[in-house]
Write an enzyme that holds these catalytic residues in place. Structure first.
Site, mmCIF file in Angstrom:
data_model
loop_
_atom_site.group_PDB
_atom_site.id
_atom_site.type_symbol
_atom_site.label_atom_id
_atom_site.label_comp_id
_atom_site.label_asym_id
_atom_site.label_seq_id
_atom_site.Cartn_x
_atom_site.Cartn_y
_atom_site.Cartn_z
ATOM 1 N N CYS A 1 -71.071 -32.382 -25.983
ATOM 2 C CA CYS A 1 -70.588 -31.870 -24.888
ATOM 3 C C CYS A 1 -69.260 -32.478 -24.438
ATOM 4 O O CYS A 1 -68.942 -33.401 -24.742
ATOM 5 C CB CYS A 1 -71.615 -32.308 -23.668
ATOM 6 S SG CYS A 1 -72.979 -31.134 -23.469
ATOM 7 N N ASP B 1 -92.345 -41.869 -15.619
ATOM 8 C CA ASP B 1 -92.396 -43.209 -15.634
ATOM 9 C C ASP B 1 -93.075 -44.018 -14.188
ATOM 10 O O ASP B 1 -93.767 -44.994 -14.444
ATOM 11 C CB ASP B 1 -90.914 -43.790 -15.564
ATOM 12 C CG ASP B 1 -90.674 -45.437 -15.536
ATOM 13 O OD1 ASP B 1 -91.491 -46.026 -16.230
ATOM 14 O OD2 ASP B 1 -89.969 -45.887 -14.677
ATOM 15 N N MET C 1 -75.622 -27.897 -19.656
ATOM 16 C CA MET C 1 -76.101 -29.129 -20.324
ATOM 17 C C MET C 1 -76.518 -30.234 -19.050
ATOM 18 O O MET C 1 -77.360 -30.783 -18.908
ATOM 19 C CB MET C 1 -75.409 -29.575 -21.322
ATOM 20 C CG MET C 1 -75.358 -28.666 -22.537
ATOM 21 S SD MET C 1 -76.902 -28.166 -23.073
ATOM 22 C CE MET C 1 -78.178 -29.620 -23.091
ATOM 23 N N GLU C 2 -75.324 -30.194 -18.030
ATOM 24 C CA GLU C 2 -75.707 -31.255 -17.038
ATOM 25 C C GLU C 2 -76.829 -30.898 -16.042
ATOM 26 O O GLU C 2 -77.428 -31.466 -15.896
ATOM 27 C CB GLU C 2 -74.291 -31.020 -16.122
ATOM 28 C CG GLU C 2 -73.006 -31.787 -16.858
ATOM 29 C CD GLU C 2 -72.252 -31.319 -18.012
ATOM 30 O OE1 GLU C 2 -72.936 -29.675 -18.138
ATOM 31 O OE2 GLU C 2 -71.521 -31.685 -18.662
#
Lengths: 162, 162, 162, 162, 162, 162
Positions: free
Chosen positions: A78, A130, A115-116
């Site tokens: 990227c 998480d 992609m961001e």
């Protein structure tokens, strides 16, 4: 020697960060989405969230935005991109036992920001995992995908089914 | 005041990085998996990969391993962990038009490594998306999930369906 | 299937971060060195350095120390290491028109710190190049090498010619 | 040659990351604090915060926790530390027109965590500045200081006036 | 007070990140090279590399490309640069027992990309060292140097001997 | 729905990285300052600094400059910015027992660089704390504030009292 069918590889098949210098600096937008599925009790803990009770989605939103800025470090080929806007929206879906994320990323530059947007969506959902894993290890992240892409030579693209 | 049901929040609902100093330093293992679904022609380009033809999976494996080491930067409430092993395996599944990833992460420490394995799986799949997106924007990342977890007080956990 | 001759690859030749959990936590030391060669006038500018006149070597020292802490981010298969000491010494060598760097890195852990010492040496020299390049683009970095390694199963190793 | 009065410098005055290998692995705690002063109207916007209205303090808390994990990257001579706990508390002080932060950082290791607590406090306050600067550029960050330090050879230390 | 002979220092000798705002946004290219020398048996292990047998050079190429994007973090006075292209080529040289790397970096910006090319070359070679060190600790990295630089006020520069 | 009074939040109060694509690319400058107060003996150690005796301020200057480049990673809603200049000046103030820092940051872009200047000031002062803490734990960082801001729609802003 003929060009490689994948732009990230040269004619000999070696990976490179592809040349974008000749591309126009245009306004580019990408929207990506994804979901995390969980037990109804887990979802109830998230849905009741607020600043006082533990704001799971607020934290995941920050993690998503911050991850979008690290995309070029994480995805090897990227290009670094000067993002002009990133927003992440969550929807709590009690019917399907899921939280959905949708991220919009924008820049004015020579290369797209798919992609961001996708990286932000992925990290936002991992952050939910998480925080909830102590009560539900079996959660699954599904459907990380591009919804829409605007700007650049390839023009306006929409996912078929969203 | 009663404890919060989620360990990442204190009794008043404020996020914190939870205290693990009293936990034993044990050997901990986590296995995580995920998949990316694509067009058959896209998969054929990956499956034919080699050092000469553009090694998509070799690059995704490196991205996955490197991402595991950045987990505490990406996931806000994760502890920094001194990983002792990370391995990522890919399987090309022509029947379902998918590439599957399975990541194993290990450490000898006070906190588990589920997030390290999951983050590696997610970034490995995003890296495949990045390299193939010029030919197939409609790829979807599915089923990022924990398969197994060993070590620590919560003992040995297995996902039901894997 | 037989083991791979290189520990960073499994029996099938796939890269991984190798398992070090069974290794003993011992005190480990690595010393690495390297040099940058330049025009005599360039060297004179560095040698005259002080806080008042532009402290090239002081800045390169800080860059070297900071780089040692980023080694696991830069070198894909390196383990994260809790360094206990890093020191970088420079010597101005007018006879050969060079600045020499020597870095010592130490930890108490399960894996060696050669890469931390070598990475620090490399980045320290690159930092000198950066600061002097406006007056001398033809500088060359030479002889980045390991001088000595102590601790761990492989014992004490010394380079032959240093 | 006599030792340098500052441990971060050797006898010749060269900076280094000081040797901590011989120090005992003990439980270490540091508490740090700081404040940001602002117009009453600015404070009112923060004090009314909630997940629905823009949770300034929730975001600043995450930024503080994340910054504690980057301390060794930011402060050149700091050792990397495996933090076992980080918590950040905010207090809205209408009388003085301020928000106060208090951060506790803990580890079990060979070196103290004062810098981790102080860096978290600083970045938490800077994050508040960032979010409120459109309405109040004149805010001031004051009183970033260590409150308390436990563990290690230097024993228990308390700031005089807190 | 007269200007400092080194642009990275002000008239009083204090380091700064030099002002490039007035420079033209031009297309800039830098090519850098370097080599790692090793035992013939070590080189044979690399030369036999492929996706199946352990693709040392493929991994080093990714490390080089990723390092180019971290240059401004590693080299203290470097400006952040939006790279438009990075490519790294390796050549196996059995006659001299060496692997040579050549990196090309490009951007359209206000400052050159020499450091990006040089840093990529250095980290690519260090990554080879890391993967081969178990069989050959005596490898040496030599000849990290700029080959060519285009764009910007200083015009076209070529190294004399390459 | 009416707009949120804080630009970092949307109409529903959700944090986002605000859209700057429509803003003009102008030359932007920000100056920020701060101070660290300490015992006279501590200040004397710093004031005597030189390359030979331990250059505390030289190291803090490098840390400040490097931190300015990490601002978007540290401050969650900051945009990545291509800084064109960063300079940090220190003044030793024996009368008040303090070191003062003043940072100037500049860019040609769509968003201001206040946070880059403020973050650099904060990290520069924290770095002084780190190096002097062995002799003076009671140091206090005070008065981190914006002095001046130029460029962009909001025009020229000056702090009242500096």
């Amino acid at each position: 020697m003929t060009a490689h069918p994948l732009t990230h590889f040269d004619a000999e098949g070696q990976a490179h960060m592809v040349d974008v210098a000749a591309k126009a600096e245009t306004h580019r937008v990408a929207r990506a989405a994804g979901s995390i599925f969980m037990q109804p009790e887990t979802l109830a803990l998230i849905a009741g969230g607020s600043a006082k009770k533990g704001d799971v989605l607020g934290i995941a939103r920050i993690a998503a935005i911050q991850a979008s800025k690290r995309t070029a470090e994480l995805i090897p080929l990227c290009h670094p991109v000067a993002l002009t806007r990133v927003a992440a929206e969550f929807a709590v879906d009690r019917e399907h036992g899921a939280v959905h994320i949708e991220v919009t990323a924008e820049c004015t530059g020579r290369t797209g920001v798919e992609m961001e947007a996708l990286t932000a969506a992925g990290v936002g959902l991992l952050t939910i995992y998480d925080m909830m894993k102590a009560v539900d290890r079996g959660m699954r992240i599904e459907g990380i995908r591009l919804l829409e892409k605007k700007g650049g030579k390839s023009g306006h693209w929409h996912a078929e089914q969203d």
